[in-house]
Write a protein that holds these residues in place. Structure first.
Motif, PDB file in Angstrom:
ATOM      1  N   PRO A 257       5.546  13.989  -3.376  1.00  0.00           N
ATOM      2  CA  PRO A 257       5.265  12.560  -3.562  1.00  0.00           C
ATOM      3  C   PRO A 257       3.807  12.224  -3.251  1.00  0.00           C
ATOM      4  N   VAL A 258       3.276  11.255  -3.991  1.00  0.00           N
ATOM      5  CA  VAL A 258       1.846  10.940  -3.901  1.00  0.00           C
ATOM      6  C   VAL A 258       1.657   9.433  -3.739  1.00  0.00           C
ATOM      7  N   VAL A 259       0.664   9.055  -2.938  1.00  0.00           N
ATOM      8  CA  VAL A 259       0.205   7.666  -2.850  1.00  0.00           C
ATOM      9  C   VAL A 259      -1.289   7.672  -3.168  1.00  0.00           C
ATOM     10  N   VAL A 260      -1.689   6.888  -4.173  1.00  0.00           N
ATOM     11  CA  VAL A 260      -3.095   6.743  -4.518  1.00  0.00           C
ATOM     12  C   VAL A 260      -3.534   5.336  -4.140  1.00  0.00           C
ATOM     13  N   LEU A 261      -4.683   5.231  -3.473  1.00  0.00           N
ATOM     14  CA  LEU A 261      -5.139   3.962  -2.928  1.00  0.00           C
ATOM     15  C   LEU A 261      -6.459   3.529  -3.549  1.00  0.00           C
ATOM     16  N   LYS A 262      -6.603   2.241  -3.744  1.00  0.00           N
ATOM     17  CA  LYS A 262      -7.847   1.670  -4.240  1.00  0.00           C
ATOM     18  C   LYS A 262      -8.087   0.352  -3.515  1.00  0.00           C
TER      19      LYS A 262
END
Length: 637
Positions: A257-262
């Motif tokens: 699982p991945v979380v990408v943040l901006k």
């Protein structure tokens, strides 16, 4: 006794939009573990042909779904609450943006695939002008992540990545710094500030990897973890919004699982130096502030505090520096002695360290049964210097406690909390080495009192210097407060400055030798004392500036000050004329007390006893056991 332990909570609120047919399972699971509170807002995408009023059935169905979502989540998430209003709009994304403008969350959490599809947008559309910081989640999100990987280059979103990692509190948190074989100068500089922070976070394990294929490296490391958190590629103002090739590839190909943040804020032009990660220092400072800031009332149960102190075999000394304080010294001693020696056995000794007062200060203290020392007569072979710092340094020699507390003797509203507040964290937490008090300081101007108007040197000199050169300490509310306590084992290892620079020097030395987590601060409520004239404050500021310069000289190995810098020209006015008067205002160092053979000899018995106690870690000293006798001190007045 268990003092309040505040955990670091970088995200108070997270927002998860809910739409019919949109799978919010992963987004909701992530948000509920990252933030203190999760707000769900319903969005109904109305058909333009039917009109908004024709969507009451969809709105009702959505409200029912939102009521069920928190209970359906595993485990149940009491921090998740639906917003009472469901928003109906032909274009739900602009409607959500308007809602966020009026109710800004700390983080907007979206499912990577499901939310853009339900909103009728691409990921690029959402990222083009994000209304707040955004997290894109590709699930399934683990219930309780155990091993979390944070690939970092030091870009603009790195601070957000580290905050999310810390908020999850996994048992294993790994930061992976990826660097290409030919590293551009700006990439190296952008990681400097972040690396400085990561090295001071014990929760984070740091790894470095040189590679020209960051995607392959991340995917390989991700296989050993159950969650990956990374930032979108840093884009400047003029460039189109995008996750970037690395984040996009990881989202598509990772089996983890991945979380990408901006982050919301666009990047200025150009982005080429340390400023790209300068904000990362706030992670460290905010975390320390939340976890190491206490209130004196947490330690008000004196019997329990004394019992823990006795169980740990600790002894506590209170040293009172004084110079012509006959108006207040008697009340200070009587109040503290009655509460913390007679009524509750918290203090093992109280001593007065006098700086050769010319009033009745010493006589008053002696009459109250307190040993009195004149600091100019202690260790005379090392000379006698003026200043409070000199008195504090020499108090290490004549006191015997494992913990040493200092409070000023000019406190008008003296209360036992000024002592038990600053020793409480040292008794309960073995990691803490120094505790600073802070308080409101009313300033008297004529017959009027201005609440909170005190601490002028703190705000105009000390805190700006600390923020500039020692930003890790920028969360210390009152670095110059006169009420503080520390462990002898730490205090005897540091340099003492003889004058007003003693507090600043002590704070910096403890930080550099033991780390930020070794410092705590305690709210002592309000402190009323005699305010000093402006000229005295000017001299104090001059000395504090010297102290910081000395520390910078040692850090960088260069000479900044010379003898010409040790004099201060004071402006005088007399009979209609201005003139200058030169005064030498020099801050001098005293070496660590442990380097003095006289100190080692005087405390040999105490050290031997401590060694025996450490050897028998589970043994307890008898209640009321006296401290070892002090050797070689005959300076009673």
């Amino acid at each position: 006794m268990s003092a309040r332990h505040s955990s670091f909570t970088p995200f108070r609120t997270a927002l998860v939009p809910v739409l019919l047919g949109c799978d919010v399972t992963a987004a909701l699971a992530a948000a509920s573990q990252i933030a203190e509170e999760v707000v769900m807002v319903g969005l109904v995408a109305a058909s333009p042909e039917r009109g908004l009023s024709a969507n009451t059935k969809e709105a009702r169905e959505l409200r029912r779904l939102m009521r069920q979502l928190p209970d359906a989540a595993e485990p149940a998430r009491p921090n998740v609450r639906p917003h009472s209003q469901v928003l109906v709009a032909a274009e739900p994304w602009p409607e959500l943006v308007r809602y966020i403008a009026n109710h800004p969350p700390d983080l907007l959490v979206l499912d990577w695939r499901s939310h853009p599809q339900s909103l009728g947008l691409s990921v690029e559309d959402i990222l083009r002008a994000p209304p707040c910081d955004i997290a894109l989640v590709r699930g399934p999100f683990p219930k309780r992540p155990q091993r979390v990987l944070m690939p970092l280059r030091g870009g603009p979103h790195a601070e957000l990545v580290v905050n999310v990692g810390l908020a999850l509190r996994p048992p294993s948190l790994h930061a992976l710094h990826l660097r290409p074989t030919q590293t551009p100068t700006q990439d190296q500089a952008s990681f400097v500030g972040l690396n400085r922070v990561l090295r001071q976070l014990p929760e984070v394990r740091m790894h470095w990897l040189v590679t020209d294929d960051p995607v392959e490296a991340i995917l390989k490391e991700a296989a050993q973890h159950d969650l990956v958190i990374l930032g979108a590629t840093g884009r400047q103002l003029e460039q189109p919004a995008s996750l970037g090739p690395v984040a996009d590839a990881v989202l598509h190909h990772s089996r983890t699982p991945v979380v990408v943040l901006k982050r919301m804020r666009p990047l200025p032009l150009p982005m080429e130096d340390e400023m790209a990660s300068a904000g990362a220092i706030s992670i460290l400072v905010d975390k320390w502030f939340a976890e190491n800031t206490f209130s004196a009332e947490e330690f008000a149960d004196l019997e329990e505090l004394a019992a823990i102190k006795r169980e740990k075999g600790l002894t506590i000394s209170l040293a009172l520096p004084a110079l012509n304080e006959e108006e207040t010294v008697g009340n200070v001693i009587a109040t503290v002695k009655r509460a913390l020696m007679d009524d509750a056995p918290l203090l093992d000794e109280i001593v007065l360290i006098d700086s050769d007062s010319t009033d009745r200060t010493r006589e008053i203290a002696a009459a109250l049964g307190v040993p009195v020392y004149i600091h100019q007569q202690i260790l005379p072979q090392y000379g006698a210097r003026r200043g409070k710092g000199e008195a504090l340094w020499k108090s290490l020699y004549v006191t015997r406690g494992d913990i040493i507390a200092w409070i000023d003797t000019d406190i008008v509203n003296i209360h036992p909390r000024f002592v038990y507040g600053i020793v409480g964290p040292l008794i309960l937490n073995d990691r803490v080495q120094l505790v600073k008090g802070f308080y409101r300081r009313p300033l008297r101007v004529g017959d009027k009192v201005q609440a909170g108007g005190g601490g002028r040197v703190t705000e105009l000199m000390a805190r700006p210097l600390i923020n500039l050169f020692f930003p890790e300490l920028s969360g210390v509310i009152q670095p110059l407060s006169g009420e503080y306590a520390g462990r002898r084992s730490a205090l005897e290892q540091i340099v003492f400055y003889s004058g007003y620079g003693v507090e600043t020097g002590m704070l910096i030395d403890i930080f550099e030798k033991f780390g930020l987590s070794a410092i705590a601060q305690v709210d002592l409520l309000e402190r009323i004392h005699h305010n000093q004239p402006l000229e005295a404050l000017s001299k104090m500021a001059f000395v504090i500036l010297q102290t910081v310069m000395y520390k910078l000289e040692k850090r960088f190995g260069v000479s900044i000050l010379d003898n010409l810098n040790r004099t201060m020209k004071l402006v005088r006015y007399s009979r209609g004329n201005y003139y200058l008067e030169v005064e030498e205002v020099v801050e001098q160092e005293r070496p660590p007390m442990i380097t003095l053979p006289e100190y080692l000899q005087a405390h040999k018995a105490q050290r031997d006893a401590q060694a025996v106690q450490n050897h028998h870690a589970h043994g307890q000293p008898p209640h009321g056991q006296s401290l070892p006798e002090q050797q070689g001190v005959s300076t009673h007045d």
